[in-house]
Scaffold this motif. Structure first.
Motif, PDB file in Angstrom:
ATOM      1  N   PRO A  28      11.723 -13.115  28.227  1.00 25.32           N
ATOM      2  CA  PRO A  28      10.777 -14.170  28.613  1.00 25.32           C
ATOM      3  C   PRO A  28       9.473 -14.118  27.840  1.00 25.32           C
ATOM      4  N   ARG A  29       9.124 -12.966  27.295  1.00 25.24           N
ATOM      5  CA  ARG A  29       7.883 -12.870  26.523  1.00 25.24           C
ATOM      6  C   ARG A  29       7.972 -13.673  25.230  1.00 25.24           C
ATOM      7  N   ALA A  30       9.164 -13.766  24.648  1.00 19.16           N
ATOM      8  CA  ALA A  30       9.340 -14.571  23.442  1.00 19.16           C
ATOM      9  C   ALA A  30       9.085 -16.043  23.748  1.00 19.16           C
ATOM     10  N   LEU A  31       9.526 -16.509  24.916  1.00 20.78           N
ATOM     11  CA  LEU A  31       9.289 -17.892  25.310  1.00 20.78           C
ATOM     12  C   LEU A  31       7.801 -18.147  25.504  1.00 20.78           C
ATOM     13  N   GLU A  32       7.076 -17.188  26.054  1.00 25.54           N
ATOM     14  CA  GLU A  32       5.617 -17.336  26.215  1.00 25.54           C
ATOM     15  C   GLU A  32       4.940 -17.503  24.856  1.00 25.54           C
ATOM     16  N   VAL A  33       5.372 -16.723  23.863  1.00 22.33           N
ATOM     17  CA  VAL A  33       4.789 -16.833  22.527  1.00 22.33           C
ATOM     18  C   VAL A  33       5.116 -18.180  21.900  1.00 22.33           C
ATOM     19  N   VAL A  34       6.330 -18.674  22.085  1.00 19.24           N
ATOM     20  CA  VAL A  34       6.708 -19.996  21.549  1.00 19.24           C
ATOM     21  C   VAL A  34       5.849 -21.091  22.164  1.00 19.24           C
ATOM     22  N   GLU A  35       5.602 -21.023  23.465  1.00 19.74           N
ATOM     23  CA  GLU A  35       4.747 -22.021  24.119  1.00 19.74           C
ATOM     24  C   GLU A  35       3.314 -21.937  23.585  1.00 19.74           C
ATOM     25  N   SER A  36       2.805 -20.719  23.394  1.00 12.84           N
ATOM     26  CA  SER A  36       1.463 -20.555  22.833  1.00 12.84           C
ATOM     27  C   SER A  36       1.399 -21.098  21.408  1.00 12.84           C
ATOM     28  N   TRP A  37       2.439 -20.874  20.632  1.00 11.39           N
ATOM     29  CA  TRP A  37       2.504 -21.395  19.263  1.00 11.39           C
ATOM     30  C   TRP A  37       2.474 -22.919  19.264  1.00 11.39           C
ATOM     31  N   GLU A  38       3.199 -23.542  20.181  1.00  7.89           N
ATOM     32  CA  GLU A  38       3.206 -25.004  20.253  1.00  7.89           C
ATOM     33  C   GLU A  38       1.821 -25.533  20.626  1.00  7.89           C
ATOM     34  N   ARG A  39       1.137 -24.845  21.534  1.00  3.47           N
ATOM     35  CA  ARG A  39      -0.224 -25.260  21.889  1.00  3.47           C
ATOM     36  C   ARG A  39      -1.154 -25.132  20.678  1.00  3.47           C
ATOM     37  N   LEU A  40      -1.015 -24.048  19.945  1.00  5.09           N
ATOM     38  CA  LEU A  40      -1.850 -23.855  18.770  1.00  5.09           C
ATOM     39  C   LEU A  40      -1.605 -24.943  17.732  1.00  5.09           C
ATOM     40  N   VAL A  41      -0.357 -25.281  17.496  1.00  2.00           N
ATOM     41  CA  VAL A  41      -0.029 -26.312  16.510  1.00  2.00           C
ATOM     42  C   VAL A  41      -0.620 -27.654  16.919  1.00  2.00           C
ATOM     43  N   ARG A  42      -0.519 -28.003  18.191  1.00  2.00           N
ATOM     44  CA  ARG A  42      -1.097 -29.261  18.659  1.00  2.00           C
ATOM     45  C   ARG A  42      -2.611 -29.272  18.461  1.00  2.00           C
ATOM     46  N   GLN A  43      -3.258 -28.138  18.694  1.00  2.00           N
ATOM     47  CA  GLN A  43      -4.704 -28.084  18.498  1.00  2.00           C
ATOM     48  C   GLN A  43      -5.060 -28.183  17.021  1.00  2.00           C
ATOM     49  N   VAL A  44      -4.301 -27.540  16.142  1.00  2.00           N
ATOM     50  CA  VAL A  44      -4.540 -27.651  14.714  1.00  2.00           C
ATOM     51  C   VAL A  44      -4.440 -29.114  14.279  1.00  2.00           C
ATOM     52  N   CYS A  45      -3.477 -29.853  14.834  1.00  2.00           N
ATOM     53  CA  CYS A  45      -3.332 -31.273  14.521  1.00  2.00           C
ATOM     54  C   CYS A  45      -4.571 -32.057  14.949  1.00  2.00           C
ATOM     55  N   LEU A  46      -5.095 -31.766  16.131  1.00  2.00           N
ATOM     56  CA  LEU A  46      -6.280 -32.462  16.609  1.00  2.00           C
ATOM     57  C   LEU A  46      -7.482 -32.197  15.707  1.00  2.00           C
ATOM     58  N   ARG A  47      -7.666 -30.942  15.334  1.00  2.00           N
ATOM     59  CA  ARG A  47      -8.828 -30.602  14.507  1.00  2.00           C
ATOM     60  C   ARG A  47      -8.740 -31.241  13.132  1.00  2.00           C
ATOM     61  N   LEU A  48      -7.569 -31.160  12.498  1.00  6.96           N
ATOM     62  CA  LEU A  48      -7.417 -31.752  11.174  1.00  6.96           C
ATOM     63  C   LEU A  48      -7.499 -33.270  11.253  1.00  6.96           C
ATOM     64  N   GLY A  49      -6.892 -33.863  12.274  1.00  9.44           N
ATOM     65  CA  GLY A  49      -6.946 -35.312  12.430  1.00  9.44           C
ATOM     66  C   GLY A  49      -8.357 -35.811  12.660  1.00  9.44           C
ATOM     67  N   GLY A  50      -9.149 -35.080  13.453  1.00  9.23           N
ATOM     68  CA  GLY A  50     -10.525 -35.485  13.675  1.00  9.23           C
ATOM     69  C   GLY A  50     -11.365 -35.409  12.423  1.00  9.23           C
ATOM     70  N   GLU A  51     -11.084 -34.436  11.569  1.00  4.19           N
ATOM     71  CA  GLU A  51     -11.818 -34.305  10.321  1.00  4.19           C
ATOM     72  C   GLU A  51     -11.442 -35.399   9.328  1.00  4.19           C
ATOM     73  N   LEU A  52     -10.157 -35.733   9.282  1.00  9.77           N
ATOM     74  CA  LEU A  52      -9.681 -36.699   8.287  1.00  9.77           C
ATOM     75  C   LEU A  52      -9.812 -38.138   8.749  1.00  9.77           C
ATOM     76  N   GLY A  53      -9.806 -38.363  10.058  1.00 12.23           N
ATOM     77  CA  GLY A  53      -9.756 -39.731  10.545  1.00 12.23           C
ATOM     78  C   GLY A  53      -8.367 -40.313  10.443  1.00 12.23           C
ATOM     79  N   GLN A  54      -7.354 -39.465  10.359  1.00  9.52           N
ATOM     80  CA  GLN A  54      -5.965 -39.889  10.261  1.00  9.52           C
ATOM     81  C   GLN A  54      -5.180 -39.277  11.411  1.00  9.52           C
ATOM     82  N   LYS A  55      -4.052 -39.911  11.732  1.00 11.42           N
ATOM     83  CA  LYS A  55      -3.171 -39.326  12.741  1.00 11.42           C
ATOM     84  C   LYS A  55      -2.476 -38.108  12.151  1.00 11.42           C
ATOM     85  N   VAL A  56      -2.558 -36.981  12.829  1.00 19.70           N
ATOM     86  CA  VAL A  56      -1.844 -35.760  12.449  1.00 19.70           C
ATOM     87  C   VAL A  56      -1.048 -35.332  13.673  1.00 19.70           C
ATOM     88  N   LEU A  57       0.273 -35.333  13.553  1.00 14.11           N
ATOM     89  CA  LEU A  57       1.128 -35.067  14.700  1.00 14.11           C
ATOM     90  C   LEU A  57       2.135 -33.971  14.384  1.00 14.11           C
TER      91      LEU A  57
END
Length: 686
Positions: free
Chosen positions: A480-509
């Motif tokens: 189950p710890r591997a699943l926790e890390v995968v969920e954390s990774w998905e949250r991190l990726v979504r946040q990276v998309c928000l930060r890059l998208g806000g800087e560029l003014g483009q949709k990053v998904l």
């Protein structure tokens, strides 16, 4: 949920008592991970025509001045994307008889290349009421998914599924819209920022109100929005100038900061929202709540942007903090309350805030859900550093099915709040200089290291044990710890998309590749098993306007991050010309950039660093001239942080920095796909 077939209709009041505001979602999946479409809305009178060109809503005209229509943007799902549209049906003008909801593709793209075309409709509490699957959209480039229409003083929905081979032009002109032929690209205007030095970029389009020349502070030059949600004295939105143009506006990155007038670098600029005095988590929560809610109430564009997707109507907004509400023997004090008034009706949401990585408390949220249900409030909004995942709520609450009144539970991360502020002040423009300055101060506050509002910043307690288990090969599938890390990774990726998208003014998904019908939990379980066997975390990001996907791989065995981008080979020309042109385009890219030639759709072709290939681009070509070159893969490698947090040596910071560096150093030098140019070019492809 009510399943509909083509041509059927249903009364919204028969499905829910809470349909004054609804959210319509148009969804699709792309087998390649790259296909997409754009939504559009047309308001029609009894004759089946738009009243004027402003009744055509699309990405260059996304919000109605009266708040009846608002394009809310794309949300990634396990299979593809859902593009959402918010409708305040109580605000739709009486002369509007029908609302057509459609989507279109550009250039030579067709809907037959996409899968799982569907339309859904949710009520103000977020409950999905209906769904309609479009099954026969093959060779068309525009589709009417459905329409909302009035009958006997109530709203109904009809499943349409009608395609248009003539694309967006055929769709729009059939309903009376005069589409303009864009003679050229719309230029962006780079404006000085509000920070005494930072420069924010905003762009004007044919759909924007004209900007009068100004002198003095550059904030006066920030363009007015295409619409305004302020019903309490703000200037009404100006109509579209001329005919609608479907060419997307250009935006530019913020320019370098102006030289400060400070005598030395130790001087700190005065701030509306100081953060240096914050000492405790309670102080941070109270300050962050008050700062955010006050700016939401004072900047209508921003407040509406954050609440429209939650079912709030367009109207006069007031916000409150530290409100005491009765709850049994112990009164409760939610961190904040949002109230919106329209046409004598009130929409109310309770707000619970957490900062500095603190987790939401289920018992607190449950109590606020119970209070909201008893008092007839519409929503409970939670705010924290965490990022909510599809199918995996941050807080589990129990809903009393005996209660007729439904309360929506919605979540915002601080990264999403910062993203919306960035989009408005750096790329889209706001109503006036004061609004721009307030948003700029809010953004500075959220990004300050002492505010506690930095977004997702902890990979969780499972991070270190999983890394150790991968190193010593003791991590087993099903842990189950591997699943926790995968969920954390998905949250991190979504946040990276928000930060890059806000800087560029483009949709990053983020691109979610999964078999059709697979639920998010099953997809994450599969990724957790792969993490156990391969020791890698992987993600793909789709950046609007770029010719491919930005891939990120974290190899926990080697402790290295790889960011990469694949470029398809041109359809014409000679391989040596392709190699030389690629090297010229990458003239300013880092010398340690790895270039790999892809042959016959596989890896295994020549590879080398840009430093070695610049003098001899021919080294990129296979020795066997009969081998087919299908493309090139560009990659950068760096060591990844080992810590689970967001410190300089942390994993989260290293991923964010790697994506930012790869985009700014490599992707910006690549040619994008065929431009969404003039209207004639774009809509005549069908």
């Amino acid at each position: 949920m009510h399943e509909m077939v083509k041509g059927s209709n249903v009364s919204l009041s028969a499905l829910s008592d809470n349909v004054g505001s609804v959210v319509v979602g148009l969804g699709w999946a792309s087998p390649s991970g790259e296909g997409d479409a754009d939504v559009s809305v047309l308001l029609l009178d009894a004759d089946g025509k738009v009243r004027n060109d402003t009744d055509f809503y699309f990405y260059n005209n996304p919000v109605a001045a009266d708040g009846s229509v608002q394009l809310l943007g794309k949300t990634p799902t396990e299979n593809g994307n859902v593009d959402r549209i918010g409708f305040d049906l109580t605000a739709v003008p009486a002369e509007v008889d029908r609302i057509v909801v459609a989507a279109s593709r550009y250039e030579s793209a067709r809907f037959g290349e996409l899968e799982d075309l569907r339309v859904t409709l949710a009520d103000a509490a977020g409950e999905q009421l209906l769904q309609f699957a479009v099954d026969d959209a093959d060779s068309v480039s525009a589709v009417i998914f459905g329409e909302l229409y009035r009958r006997d003083r109530e709203w109904k929905f009809r499943a349409v599924g009608q395609g248009y081979a003539a694309g967006l032009a055929g769709l729009a002109t059939d309903f009376g819209v005069n589409i303009d032929d864009d003679a050229g690209a719309v230029e962006a205007t780079a404006l000085d920022g509000a920070d005494g030095g930072d420069e924010a970029d905003t762009a004007t389009t044919a759909a924007s109100a004209p900007v009068e020349p100004t002198t003095g502070t550059s904030l006066d030059a920030i363009p007015a929005p295409r619409s305004s949600d302020d019903t309490t004295g703000a200037e009404p939105a100006k109509p579209l100038a001329g005919r609608p143009r479907t060419a997307k506006k250009k935006v530019t990155l913020p320019k370098t900061a102006r030289k400060s007038l400070a005598e030395n670098e130790a001087w700190s600029q005065a701030r509306l929202f100081p953060v240096s005095v914050l000492k405790s988590d309670r102080d941070r929560e109270m300050r962050a709540t008050s700062v955010l809610l006050s700016v939401m109430a004072q900047v209508p564009e921003f407040g509406r942007r954050l609440t429209a997707g939650f079912g709030a109507p367009a109207g006069r907004m007031e916000t409150f903090t530290e409100v005491t509400l009765p709850h049994g023997d112990t009164p409760r004090r939610p961190d904040g309350v949002i109230r919106v008034e329209r046409a004598g009706k009130l929409w109310t949401a309770l707000v619970e805030t957490k900062t500095n990585g603190n987790a939401l408390k289920p018992d607190q949220v449950q109590a606020y859900m119970d209070i909201a249900a008893r008092r007839g409030y519409e929503a409970v909004i939670t705010l924290s550093n965490d990022v909510a995942l599809e199918g995996s709520p941050l807080v589990d609450v129990k809903i009393d099915g005996r209660r007729k009144h439904k309360v929506a539970l919605r979540h915002l991360s601080w990264a999403e709040v910062a993203y919306q502020a960035q989009m408005l002040i750096r790329h889209e423009g706001v109503g006036n200089a004061a609004h721009a300055w307030l948003l700029h101060e809010l953004l500075h506050y959220l990004q300050h290291e002492n505010s506690g509002c930095h977004g997702f910043q902890n990979m969780g307690a499972a991070w270190v044990p999983v890394r150790n288990g991968i190193d010593d090969e003791t991590l087993c599938q099903g842990d189950p710890r591997a699943l926790e890390v995968v969920e954390s990774w998905e949250r991190l990726v979504r946040q990276v998309c928000l930060r890059l998208g806000g800087e560029l003014g483009q949709k990053v998904l983020p691109v979610q590749r999964a078999k059709r019908g697979a639920d998010p939990e099953a997809r994450r379980a599969s990724l957790a098993d792969r993490l156990c066997t391969e020791g890698r975390l992987q993600a793909e990001l789709r950046i609007e306007g770029t010719p491919g996907l930005l891939a990120v791989t974290a190899d926990l065995r080697t402790g290295r991050l790889r960011t990469s981008f694949e470029i398809p080979a041109p359809e014409q020309g000679y391989p040596l010309s392709w190699a030389k042109r690629l090297v010229r385009r990458l003239d300013e890219a880092p010398a340690d950039l790895h270039v790999e030639t892809l042959v016959d759709g596989e890896t295994g072709g020549p590879r080398g660093t840009l430093e070695k290939l610049r003098p001899e681009p021919a080294d990129m070509l296979p020795k066997n001239s009969a081998t087919t070159i299908t493309g090139f893969r560009l990659s950068l490698f760096k060591g990844m942080g080992s810590g689970r947090g967001n410190a300089e040596s942390g994993f989260i910071r290293s991923v964010d920095d790697a994506v930012h560096r790869f985009y700014t150093a490599v992707v910006v030098h690549l040619d994008g796909p065929v431009r969404r140019g003039s209207t004639k070019e774009r809509v005549s492809a069908g």
